[in-house]
Design an enzyme around this catalytic site. Sequence first.
Site, PDB file in Angstrom:
ATOM      1  N   GLU A 158       0.897  -1.359   0.019  1.00 54.14           N
ATOM      2  CA  GLU A 158       0.094   0.055   0.096  1.00 54.14           C
ATOM      3  C   GLU A 158       0.865   1.191  -0.014  1.00 54.14           C
ATOM      4  OE1 GLU A 158      -2.913   2.064  -0.794  1.00 54.14           O
ATOM      5  OE2 GLU A 158      -3.660  -0.002  -0.009  1.00 54.14           O
ATOM      6  N   GLU A 168       1.539   6.375  -7.200  1.00 57.65           N
ATOM      7  CA  GLU A 168       0.812   7.391  -7.367  1.00 57.65           C
ATOM      8  C   GLU A 168       1.261   8.939  -7.479  1.00 57.65           C
ATOM      9  OE1 GLU A 168      -2.617   6.805  -5.047  1.00 57.65           O
ATOM     10  OE2 GLU A 168      -3.378   5.278  -5.858  1.00 57.65           O
TER      11      GLU A 168
END
Length: 111
Positions: free
Chosen positions: A59, A66
């Site tokens: 994660e 991102e």
Amino acid sequence: MKRFKPALIGAITLLKKDINFLLHILCAVLVIITGILLKLSAVEWMFLCIAIFTVLITEAMNTAIEYAVDLTTMEYHVWAKHAKDIAAFAVLLASILAVIIGLIIFIPKII
């Protein structure tokens, strides 16, 4: 302490940006509490720790990807979408692994 400062800043940034990371932390806390209540063995704890940290690490890497993709282009680009989608898929795979490990450990204890 200087060497830990960027990591701590990264953790704070991650917690501010990604609600999914907080959800994974919450799930990890619940799993840990359940493990304590069910008195897991050292080997069971080892597998749970591997599962939990695999999800958290993927994660965190997803969020880093991102950020990097967003830095590269503010416009829509199919390759940017693919990079983000693949990183999200890595988190999904890690989460599936964690669920499988959790089921293998907890189902016999609960039954």
